[in-house]
Motif scaffolding. Structure first.
Motif, short mmCIF file in Angstrom:
data_model
loop_
_atom_site.label_atom_id
_atom_site.label_comp_id
_atom_site.label_asym_id
_atom_site.label_seq_id
_atom_site.Cartn_x
_atom_site.Cartn_y
_atom_site.Cartn_z
N SER A 180 0.83 -1.21 0.00
CA SER A 180 0.00 0.00 0.00
C SER A 180 0.86 1.26 0.00
O SER A 180 0.56 2.23 -0.69
N ILE A 181 1.94 1.23 0.78
CA ILE A 181 2.83 2.39 0.84
C ILE A 181 3.51 2.59 -0.51
O ILE A 181 3.64 3.72 -1.00
N SER A 182 3.87 1.49 -1.14
CA SER A 182 4.51 1.57 -2.45
C SER A 182 3.54 2.14 -3.50
O SER A 182 3.94 2.96 -4.34
N VAL A 183 2.28 1.74 -3.41
CA VAL A 183 1.25 2.26 -4.32
C VAL A 183 1.06 3.77 -4.09
O VAL A 183 0.96 4.55 -5.02
N GLN A 184 1.04 4.14 -2.82
CA GLN A 184 0.88 5.56 -2.49
C GLN A 184 2.02 6.38 -3.11
O GLN A 184 1.79 7.42 -3.73
N ASN A 185 3.25 5.88 -2.97
CA ASN A 185 4.40 6.59 -3.53
C ASN A 185 4.32 6.67 -5.05
O ASN A 185 4.62 7.70 -5.65
N MET A 186 3.90 5.56 -5.66
CA MET A 186 3.80 5.53 -7.11
C MET A 186 2.78 6.56 -7.61
O MET A 186 3.04 7.30 -8.55
N LEU A 187 1.64 6.64 -6.93
CA LEU A 187 0.60 7.58 -7.36
C LEU A 187 1.05 9.03 -7.15
O LEU A 187 0.71 9.92 -7.93
N LYS A 188 1.82 9.25 -6.09
CA LYS A 188 2.37 10.60 -5.87
C LYS A 188 3.32 10.96 -7.00
O LYS A 188 3.29 12.08 -7.52
N GLN A 189 4.16 9.99 -7.37
CA GLN A 189 5.16 10.26 -8.40
C GLN A 189 4.53 10.62 -9.74
O GLN A 189 5.06 11.43 -10.48
N ILE A 190 3.41 9.98 -10.06
CA ILE A 190 2.81 10.29 -11.36
C ILE A 190 1.82 11.44 -11.26
O ILE A 190 1.14 11.77 -12.22
N GLY A 191 1.73 12.07 -10.07
CA GLY A 191 0.99 13.32 -9.96
C GLY A 191 -0.53 13.17 -9.83
O GLY A 191 -1.28 14.07 -10.20
N ILE A 192 -0.98 12.06 -9.27
CA ILE A 192 -2.42 11.92 -9.00
C ILE A 192 -2.77 12.86 -7.84
O ILE A 192 -1.99 13.03 -6.91
N GLU A 193 -3.94 13.46 -7.89
CA GLU A 193 -4.30 14.45 -6.85
C GLU A 193 -4.38 13.78 -5.48
O GLU A 193 -4.79 12.62 -5.34
N SER A 194 -4.02 14.55 -4.44
CA SER A 194 -3.86 13.94 -3.12
C SER A 194 -5.15 13.36 -2.55
O SER A 194 -5.11 12.32 -1.90
N ALA A 195 -6.30 13.99 -2.78
CA ALA A 195 -7.54 13.44 -2.21
C ALA A 195 -7.81 12.04 -2.76
O ALA A 195 -8.24 11.15 -2.02
N LEU A 196 -7.52 11.84 -4.03
CA LEU A 196 -7.74 10.52 -4.63
C LEU A 196 -6.71 9.51 -4.11
O LEU A 196 -7.05 8.37 -3.80
#
Lengths: 152, 117
Positions: A22-38
């Motif tokens: 889950s933490i890895s997924v969170q980091n991946m989504l941050k890296q590709i610029g997905i909005e924080s609420a999502l």
């Protein structure tokens, strides 16, 4: 854009690594610029799904796919399965052991959390046949922030 | 207020994750049921709990928390400290109750803004 995919193996009762997918997924989504609420909604669902597979399942697998229009979390295991899915969806219902309850799990909030925070939740399960939980999150054009991946 | 200020002002002890103590605190939360905390704790908060096992660290990372406070003199497991160091999540120890510390934090101006979603 090609779909972005990542997958993880989940070991039964492996609390040392539980949460890392889950933490890895969170980091991946941050890296590709997905909005924080999502990202926060995905993180809640990923964590609940991951912990369920680790606590109740055997040979769990955890996959994420990011397409142009949606994020898909696909978590499956070869555990005991869910006997009554409607019952399992009820807030407060849990089959967790006393040991897990003492750890702060088993409040019967996992599946309801996943339902609340995903746009669509599908559960396939049969007693003795394992469980597959698929969660989908819509990506609108505004769901992506700028390319730097900075979140508020 | 930053986590370091919290330690200084309220007599907390940092047991692990000291690399993360300069983060700004954006609210507070008390809870011992992980799914409940995962769903409801404010982003950037300080989390007061009596859970000491390593899975509290994943919850803190995923909720982007400033710190975890173990109340009532509870001590973290060794694995919890190792994980907290790796993820730079401060684990702070407090010998009073969550209620008592929450009251002090509130009085010091650490209040929760509107729910994040």
């Amino acid at each position: 854009m090609a779909a972005l995919k990542k997958s993880f193996q989940l070991k039964s009762r492996d609390f040392i690594h539980a949460g890392e997918a889950s933490i890895s997924v969170q980091n991946m989504l941050k890296q590709i610029g997905i909005e924080s609420a999502l990202i926060r909604r995905v993180a809640i669902c990923a964590y609940e799904g991951e912990m369920n597979a680790v606590m109740h399942g055997e040979n769990g697998s955890f996959r994420i796919e990011v397409n142009t229009d949606k994020i898909i979390l696909d978590i499956s295991d070869e555990g005991p399965g869910i006997e009554d899915i409607a019952k399992a969806m009820e807030k407060g219902f849990s089959t967790a052991s006393e040991e897990y309850r003492e750890m702060g799990f088993g409040a019967g909030m996992g599946l309801p959390n996943m339902e609340t925070h995903s746009d669509r939740l599908d559960i396939e399960s049969e007693k003795g046949q394992g469980t597959r939980v698929v969660m989908r999150f819509s990506l609108s054009p505004g769901s992506r922030e700028n390319k730097t991946g900075q979140s508020a | 207020m930053k986590t370091q200020d919290l330690i200084d002002q309220f007599g907390l002890t940092a047991a692990a994750g000291k690399a993360g103590i300069d983060r700004e605190i954006a609210g507070g939360y008390c809870g011992d049921l992980l799914s409940e905390v995962m769903a409801n704790a404010p982003i950037g908060c300080v989390w007061m709990t009596i859970q000491v096992h390593q899975n509290i660290v994943a919850v803190a990372v995923l909720r982007e928390m400033a710190a975890i406070v173990l109340a009532m003199d509870n001590q973290p497991d060794l694995e919890t400290c190792e994980k907290a160091d790796r993820e730079k999540i401060p684990i702070l120890l407090y010998n009073g109750s969550s209620y008592e510390l929450a009251g002090k934090l509130y009085a010091a101006g650490i209040v929760n803004e509107t729910a994040d979603e």
